[in-house]
Scaffold this motif. Sequence first.
Motif, PDB file in Angstrom:
ATOM      1  N   PRO A   1       0.778  -1.239   0.000  1.00 55.68           N
ATOM      2  CA  PRO A   1       0.000   0.000   0.000  1.00 55.68           C
ATOM      3  C   PRO A   1       0.811   1.290   0.000  1.00 55.68           C
ATOM      4  N   LEU A   2       2.129   1.233   0.277  1.00 52.37           N
ATOM      5  CA  LEU A   2       2.933   2.447   0.300  1.00 52.37           C
ATOM      6  C   LEU A   2       3.275   2.842  -1.130  1.00 52.37           C
ATOM      7  N   ARG A   3       2.838   4.041  -1.553  1.00 54.32           N
ATOM      8  CA  ARG A   3       3.021   4.420  -2.956  1.00 54.32           C
ATOM      9  C   ARG A   3       2.854   5.920  -3.151  1.00 54.32           C
ATOM     10  N   ALA A   4       3.300   6.402  -4.311  1.00 49.94           N
ATOM     11  CA  ALA A   4       3.207   7.832  -4.634  1.00 49.94           C
ATOM     12  C   ALA A   4       3.026   8.010  -6.130  1.00 49.94           C
ATOM     13  N   ALA A   5       2.230   9.013  -6.505  1.00 46.71           N
ATOM     14  CA  ALA A   5       2.000   9.347  -7.915  1.00 46.71           C
ATOM     15  C   ALA A   5       1.375  10.733  -7.968  1.00 46.71           C
ATOM     16  N   ARG A   6       1.192  11.263  -9.165  1.00 44.33           N
ATOM     17  CA  ARG A   6       0.554  12.569  -9.327  1.00 44.33           C
ATOM     18  C   ARG A   6      -0.966  12.426  -9.254  1.00 44.33           C
ATOM     19  N   ARG A   7      -1.591  13.350  -8.547  1.00 44.68           N
ATOM     20  CA  ARG A   7      -3.028  13.271  -8.279  1.00 44.68           C
ATOM     21  C   ARG A   7      -3.874  13.259  -9.549  1.00 44.68           C
ATOM     22  N   GLU A   8      -3.643  14.212 -10.450  1.00 45.06           N
ATOM     23  CA  GLU A   8      -4.473  14.296 -11.654  1.00 45.06           C
ATOM     24  C   GLU A   8      -4.351  13.036 -12.495  1.00 45.06           C
ATOM     25  N   ALA A   9      -3.141  12.491 -12.561  1.00 41.13           N
ATOM     26  CA  ALA A   9      -2.935  11.266 -13.325  1.00 41.13           C
ATOM     27  C   ALA A   9      -3.687  10.096 -12.692  1.00 41.13           C
TER      28      ALA A   9
END
Length: 261
Positions: A162-170
Motif C-alpha cells: 500500500p505504500l506508494r506515490a503518484a501525481r493526483r491528476e494522473a
Amino acid sequence: MKTSPATDPEAAAESAAAAPVDVVLPCLNEAEALPWVMARIPAGWRALVVDNGSTDGSADIARSLGATVVNESRRGFGAACHAGLTAATADIVCFCDCDASLDPSQLVPFVRRVRAGEADLVLGRRRPQARGAWPVHARAGNLALARMLRRRTGLRLHDLGPLRAARREALLALDLTDRRSGYPLEMVVRAADAGWRIAEYDVPYLPRTGASKVTGTWRGTWHAVRDMSRVLAEAPTAPAAQAVPAAPAASTAPVRGKESR
C-alpha cells in the motif's frame, strides 16, 4: 518500542521546501497507531486520515494530531483510499497504511522520483523487520498476485503493497472503480495499461499495531486475493485513458532503499 530509520535530513528539508504533498491514510479503528504514524509525516506534508467507520475515537485523535479528517461511510479499503484521493489537492499524492506497519517518512524518496520525472508510480517493496510482521498466508497471497500481474501486464514487481506515490491528476484520470481490496492492484494494472513507468523501492515492514482487518487471517487474505483476481481478469483499459503524457512503455526500475536493522 516500535522504531524505524529516520528520514535523511537533507531529503526532509528538500521535501518541506518543495510543493506540498498529501498523504492518504485509510483508517478503521487505529487509535493506538495514529500517534506513531502522524509523528512520521514529513514536515510540510498534509495527512489526510480517511475515517472508514471507526468506533475507537480515531477521527478525534487524528484531528488532535493535526490531520485533516475525511469521513467515508462506505466500508472498504478502496473506498477509503479513493475518498482520500478525491479530497486531496496537492500535485503529488501518497498512500500509506495507518496501522504503524509502514513509516510514511519513507515516502520522501518516492516523491522525489515522481517529482523529478524518473517514475510515474513508485511502490514500496515490503521487507519484514521482525517475525510475524508479514504472516505466511499474506505473503503467499501477495506472491501469487505478483505472478498473475506479471502474466497480465509483463511487470516484474515483487510486491503490491500500500505504500506508494503518484501525481493526483494522473491517478484520477485512471478512473479506478474498485472500492474493496482490489483497489491497490487496480491502480497498478491501469497504470501499466496506460504506459506508466512503475518503480519499486525497498521499505521496512514492521509488526502492525492492533488487529488486522484484511491479511491478519486466512479468510481476510482469501477475500483480498479474490477481489484482486477479479481485477486481473478485466480487459485492458483503452490507451485513450493514458494519464501521463508521452510516457514510455510500462517498466519497472527497482531501487534498493535503506532498511532498519
